[in-house]
Design a protein around this motif. Sequence first.
Motif, PDB file in Angstrom:
ATOM      1  N   GLU A 243      -7.491  13.320  -4.849  1.00  0.00           N
ATOM      2  CA  GLU A 243      -8.249  13.307  -4.165  1.00  0.00           C
ATOM      3  C   GLU A 243      -7.522  11.950  -3.129  1.00  0.00           C
ATOM      4  O   GLU A 243      -6.867  10.938  -3.986  1.00  0.00           O
ATOM      5  CB  GLU A 243      -9.492  13.020  -3.440  1.00  0.00           C
ATOM      6  CG  GLU A 243     -10.229  13.332  -3.245  1.00  0.00           C
ATOM      7  CD  GLU A 243     -12.169  12.838  -3.887  1.00  0.00           C
ATOM      8  OE1 GLU A 243     -12.919  13.040  -2.057  1.00  0.00           O
ATOM      9  OE2 GLU A 243     -13.137  11.531  -4.246  1.00  0.00           O
ATOM     10  N   LYS A 244      -6.524  12.652  -1.925  1.00  0.00           N
ATOM     11  CA  LYS A 244      -5.748  12.066  -1.535  1.00  0.00           C
ATOM     12  C   LYS A 244      -5.865  10.763  -0.868  1.00  0.00           C
ATOM     13  O   LYS A 244      -7.605  10.973  -0.312  1.00  0.00           O
ATOM     14  CB  LYS A 244      -5.169  12.888  -0.402  1.00  0.00           C
ATOM     15  CG  LYS A 244      -4.009  12.073   0.290  1.00  0.00           C
ATOM     16  CD  LYS A 244      -3.930  12.871   1.451  1.00  0.00           C
ATOM     17  CE  LYS A 244      -2.939  12.160   2.763  1.00  0.00           C
ATOM     18  NZ  LYS A 244      -2.560  13.242   3.987  1.00  0.00           N
ATOM     19  N   GLN A 245      -5.900   9.192  -1.182  1.00  0.00           N
ATOM     20  CA  GLN A 245      -5.565   8.450  -1.191  1.00  0.00           C
ATOM     21  C   GLN A 245      -5.439   7.148  -0.705  1.00  0.00           C
ATOM     22  O   GLN A 245      -3.454   7.249  -1.083  1.00  0.00           O
ATOM     23  CB  GLN A 245      -7.072   7.151  -1.972  1.00  0.00           C
ATOM     24  CG  GLN A 245      -7.092   7.200  -3.527  1.00  0.00           C
ATOM     25  CD  GLN A 245      -7.977   7.699  -4.248  1.00  0.00           C
ATOM     26  OE1 GLN A 245      -8.454   6.457  -4.091  1.00  0.00           O
ATOM     27  NE2 GLN A 245      -7.926   8.039  -5.192  1.00  0.00           N
ATOM     28  N   LEU A 246      -5.566   6.209  -0.290  1.00  0.00           N
ATOM     29  CA  LEU A 246      -4.571   5.500  -0.085  1.00  0.00           C
ATOM     30  C   LEU A 246      -4.842   4.278  -1.754  1.00  0.00           C
ATOM     31  O   LEU A 246      -5.827   4.183  -2.147  1.00  0.00           O
ATOM     32  CB  LEU A 246      -5.056   4.077   1.282  1.00  0.00           C
ATOM     33  CG  LEU A 246      -4.747   4.588   2.862  1.00  0.00           C
ATOM     34  CD1 LEU A 246      -4.720   3.409   3.589  1.00  0.00           C
ATOM     35  CD2 LEU A 246      -3.008   5.322   3.054  1.00  0.00           C
ATOM     36  N   LEU A 247      -3.544   3.709  -1.932  1.00  0.00           N
ATOM     37  CA  LEU A 247      -3.922   3.090  -3.402  1.00  0.00           C
ATOM     38  C   LEU A 247      -2.984   1.366  -3.079  1.00  0.00           C
ATOM     39  O   LEU A 247      -2.454   1.347  -1.650  1.00  0.00           O
ATOM     40  CB  LEU A 247      -2.482   3.372  -4.097  1.00  0.00           C
ATOM     41  CG  LEU A 247      -2.866   4.810  -4.532  1.00  0.00           C
ATOM     42  CD1 LEU A 247      -2.193   6.021  -5.283  1.00  0.00           C
ATOM     43  CD2 LEU A 247      -4.438   5.139  -5.502  1.00  0.00           C
ATOM     44  N   ALA A 248      -3.621   0.715  -3.572  1.00  0.00           N
ATOM     45  CA  ALA A 248      -3.264  -1.045  -3.690  1.00  0.00           C
ATOM     46  C   ALA A 248      -2.165  -0.923  -4.345  1.00  0.00           C
ATOM     47  O   ALA A 248      -2.403  -0.364  -5.737  1.00  0.00           O
ATOM     48  CB  ALA A 248      -4.020  -1.561  -3.473  1.00  0.00           C
ATOM     49  N   VAL A 249      -1.138  -1.694  -4.141  1.00  0.00           N
ATOM     50  CA  VAL A 249       0.182  -1.745  -5.102  1.00  0.00           C
ATOM     51  C   VAL A 249       1.130  -3.168  -5.664  1.00  0.00           C
ATOM     52  O   VAL A 249       0.897  -4.112  -4.959  1.00  0.00           O
ATOM     53  CB  VAL A 249       1.205  -0.558  -5.214  1.00  0.00           C
ATOM     54  CG1 VAL A 249       1.084   1.299  -5.037  1.00  0.00           C
ATOM     55  CG2 VAL A 249       2.429  -0.529  -3.900  1.00  0.00           C
ATOM     56  N   LYS A 250       1.613  -3.282  -6.959  1.00  0.00           N
ATOM     57  CA  LYS A 250       1.573  -4.782  -6.916  1.00  0.00           C
ATOM     58  C   LYS A 250       3.336  -5.152  -8.489  1.00  0.00           C
ATOM     59  O   LYS A 250       2.711  -3.624  -9.168  1.00  0.00           O
ATOM     60  CB  LYS A 250       0.619  -5.989  -7.138  1.00  0.00           C
ATOM     61  CG  LYS A 250      -0.082  -5.199  -8.181  1.00  0.00           C
ATOM     62  CD  LYS A 250      -0.840  -6.497  -8.852  1.00  0.00           C
ATOM     63  CE  LYS A 250      -1.881  -6.547 -10.340  1.00  0.00           C
ATOM     64  NZ  LYS A 250      -3.071  -7.543 -10.387  1.00  0.00           N
ATOM     65  N   SER A 251       3.443  -5.917  -8.238  1.00  0.00           N
ATOM     66  CA  SER A 251       4.999  -5.858  -9.210  1.00  0.00           C
ATOM     67  C   SER A 251       4.855  -6.878  -9.253  1.00  0.00           C
ATOM     68  O   SER A 251       5.194  -8.158  -8.083  1.00  0.00           O
ATOM     69  CB  SER A 251       5.132  -4.793  -8.610  1.00  0.00           C
ATOM     70  OG  SER A 251       6.915  -4.885  -9.424  1.00  0.00           O
TER      71      SER A 251
ATOM     72  N   PRO B 214       0.376   3.522   5.870  1.00  0.00           N
ATOM     73  CA  PRO B 214      -0.621   2.290   6.214  1.00  0.00           C
ATOM     74  C   PRO B 214       0.689   1.120   6.184  1.00  0.00           C
ATOM     75  O   PRO B 214       1.486   1.219   5.741  1.00  0.00           O
ATOM     76  CB  PRO B 214      -1.991   2.691   4.503  1.00  0.00           C
ATOM     77  CG  PRO B 214      -0.359   2.734   3.799  1.00  0.00           C
ATOM     78  CD  PRO B 214      -0.338   4.135   4.388  1.00  0.00           C
ATOM     79  N   HIS B 215       0.150   0.346   6.955  1.00  0.00           N
ATOM     80  CA  HIS B 215       1.149  -1.008   6.978  1.00  0.00           C
ATOM     81  C   HIS B 215       0.090  -1.938   6.673  1.00  0.00           C
ATOM     82  O   HIS B 215      -1.341  -1.987   8.301  1.00  0.00           O
ATOM     83  CB  HIS B 215       1.845  -1.329   8.642  1.00  0.00           C
ATOM     84  CG  HIS B 215       2.615  -2.370   8.760  1.00  0.00           C
ATOM     85  ND1 HIS B 215       3.855  -1.914   9.286  1.00  0.00           N
ATOM     86  CD2 HIS B 215       2.177  -3.417   8.213  1.00  0.00           C
ATOM     87  CE1 HIS B 215       4.936  -2.859   9.125  1.00  0.00           C
ATOM     88  NE2 HIS B 215       3.500  -4.320   8.981  1.00  0.00           N
ATOM     89  N   ILE B 216       0.343  -2.702   6.417  1.00  0.00           N
ATOM     90  CA  ILE B 216      -0.233  -4.212   5.989  1.00  0.00           C
ATOM     91  C   ILE B 216      -0.384  -5.906   6.056  1.00  0.00           C
ATOM     92  O   ILE B 216       1.133  -5.901   5.593  1.00  0.00           O
ATOM     93  CB  ILE B 216      -0.856  -3.891   4.708  1.00  0.00           C
ATOM     94  CG1 ILE B 216      -1.797  -5.585   3.585  1.00  0.00           C
ATOM     95  CG2 ILE B 216      -0.012  -4.337   3.774  1.00  0.00           C
ATOM     96  CD1 ILE B 216      -2.599  -5.242   2.442  1.00  0.00           C
ATOM     97  N   LEU B 217      -0.872  -6.413   6.672  1.00  0.00           N
ATOM     98  CA  LEU B 217       0.179  -7.433   7.147  1.00  0.00           C
ATOM     99  C   LEU B 217      -1.652  -8.956   6.380  1.00  0.00           C
ATOM    100  O   LEU B 217      -2.730  -7.834   6.978  1.00  0.00           O
ATOM    101  CB  LEU B 217       0.469  -7.458   8.015  1.00  0.00           C
ATOM    102  CG  LEU B 217      -0.198  -7.549   9.777  1.00  0.00           C
ATOM    103  CD1 LEU B 217      -1.133  -8.626   9.851  1.00  0.00           C
ATOM    104  CD2 LEU B 217       1.118  -7.559  10.521  1.00  0.00           C
TER     105      LEU B 217
ATOM    106  N   THR C 275       1.002  -1.033  -0.205  1.00  0.00           N
ATOM    107  CA  THR C 275      -0.366  -0.071   0.328  1.00  0.00           C
ATOM    108  C   THR C 275       1.008   1.123  -0.236  1.00  0.00           C
ATOM    109  O   THR C 275       1.972   1.529   0.624  1.00  0.00           O
ATOM    110  CB  THR C 275      -0.770   0.071   1.204  1.00  0.00           C
ATOM    111  OG1 THR C 275      -0.232  -0.346   2.267  1.00  0.00           O
ATOM    112  CG2 THR C 275      -1.895  -0.848   0.882  1.00  0.00           C
ATOM    113  N   THR C 276       0.126   1.950  -0.438  1.00  0.00           N
ATOM    114  CA  THR C 276       1.073   3.663  -1.016  1.00  0.00           C
ATOM    115  C   THR C 276       0.104   4.507  -0.460  1.00  0.00           C
ATOM    116  O   THR C 276      -0.653   4.680  -0.299  1.00  0.00           O
ATOM    117  CB  THR C 276       1.998   3.972  -2.052  1.00  0.00           C
ATOM    118  OG1 THR C 276       2.731   4.855  -1.845  1.00  0.00           O
ATOM    119  CG2 THR C 276       0.915   4.014  -2.915  1.00  0.00           C
ATOM    120  N   THR C 277       0.698   5.934  -0.019  1.00  0.00           N
ATOM    121  CA  THR C 277      -0.200   6.694   0.243  1.00  0.00           C
ATOM    122  C   THR C 277      -0.281   8.287  -0.849  1.00  0.00           C
ATOM    123  O   THR C 277       1.030   8.523  -1.573  1.00  0.00           O
ATOM    124  CB  THR C 277       0.468   7.690   1.428  1.00  0.00           C
ATOM    125  OG1 THR C 277       0.534   7.346   2.454  1.00  0.00           O
ATOM    126  CG2 THR C 277      -0.901   8.695   2.012  1.00  0.00           C
TER     127      THR C 277
END
Length: 520
Positions: free
Chosen positions: A344-352, A377-380, A330-332
Amino acid sequence: MRLPEFVCFLLIGMTLFGSPALAQTSPDQIKFTRQASKRLIFDAEQTIPLAGIWPEKIIGLSVMHPSTHHHRDSSKVSIKANQLTVQSQVKTETDIWFGGFNPVATYALQLDSSIGKGALGFSFSGSNTKEKLTIKLQFNEQKIKDARLHYTDKEGITTEQSIAVNLSENTVLKGTLYLQMLGSGLVLYLKDEELPQVIGQSDFNTLIDLRKKEYLHSFQSHLYVGLDSGEVKIDRVLMGLTAGVGLADIRAITYEDGSPLLDQGRLWYTMSIRGRALPHHVQGVFSMNPSVFDIKLEGVILFDRKDGLLRNEVASHIFFDRNDKVWKGTTTGFSAYANIDKEEKQLLAVKSERDPRFGFSVMEASPFGVVGDVEDPHILYDSEVGKWRILTCVNEGGYKAIVMESDHWNKGYVKIAGPVAHNSTGTSIQKIGDRLYCFSGSSEREIFIYSYPDLKEVGTLKMDLPPWDKLSGTRVWPNVVQLPEGYPFRYVALMMDRINYPGMAGPNWTYGALYLYHGY
């Protein structure tokens, strides 16, 4: 001799369950001791090279670094005494090619001398188009007269403006010129014998948005020299990915369960390479052997939302999902501030699918419904409950920590805990002993520890020499990591301070230095 009954029970307990010394540790009982501190400021050994002009290694100047002359008369471009020399006795304007283009690279020009009157800097343009951006310093008898941005659009319409800050009548053009490009803005520095001095800055996204993929693909970089009459001698021109003047938002890269990624004997971190204001930072990737203090810039990540822009989001948490062998996170969306009227500012899900830690990388990014003033954000994945959980900060009368959960890593999140009572920043989840805890910096001169996932207060982090003093801000990122057995200490924390880089005009977030702590 018969042992007392309680001693027998104690010995049996130690045999079955291990020594009491291995009992669950509460993180507020760990003592963190500062080991080292350092601020990276365009450190040469940290630069990831992209292109350049090395005069002492040129054979065939006109082929390796072709020149384009824009007036009737041409300057004389040559190599003398291992220097690139540009001379003219009449008005000339010359672009000398040295590389491709990158919207978040740092461009450096090591100058030996400037004689006469003219301008010196960098230009960016493509072939078969009128569009061109030039950043230049105007000089006369070695004194800088102005720093200017010159832009010609695709229709041939030209805009020119001063971008100078902090220039005096006696500012001498010597030393190294740094142009830090930041997607939608830039900062210009001049370094002689002291720290690089801020001499120019600009937000140019209303003129040209260099985050567009078309510029990465089509623009090229040139040394720009405009002379009325005179000569410049240049030792070197460099283009690279750098650690800039400050680092922040330090977070360990992990696996999907939150355990730290310890690869090649090194911990891996995302850190924000600071530019100036909110849309100008860059997501860097660094590594460190946790037993020493050998921070190394490994790469830079931009983010692609499939809208034609490559975005410089920061405050990311990247993890490797071992189940499907994909890098996620996740990123901001701080880049929204470059176009806040439309985004709008928001959280984004990222992948590669490609390992994004090295060199120049792009990760796919998608909104997932967490919109607003939310960050860090911190995700697990919590296998005990079969849920994905995110610890983050939401601005509800000040930034406060909350926990959200979902059945999916990239959609459907609902809040299950928080907000906490204290100001929060740099929220992270880390395992201490066999339990997960939530950590948060704050504005209260404390780093708070909360239970996971219900965010009950556990205590505060004990540190000698925290990364602040009586005058500086304290909203730092705690970034506590538990190490496996075999290290001379069990816990490591890499933090930053919040001391801004001097000389910036207007609001800026240009902190900070790095601080290493070992925990016992």
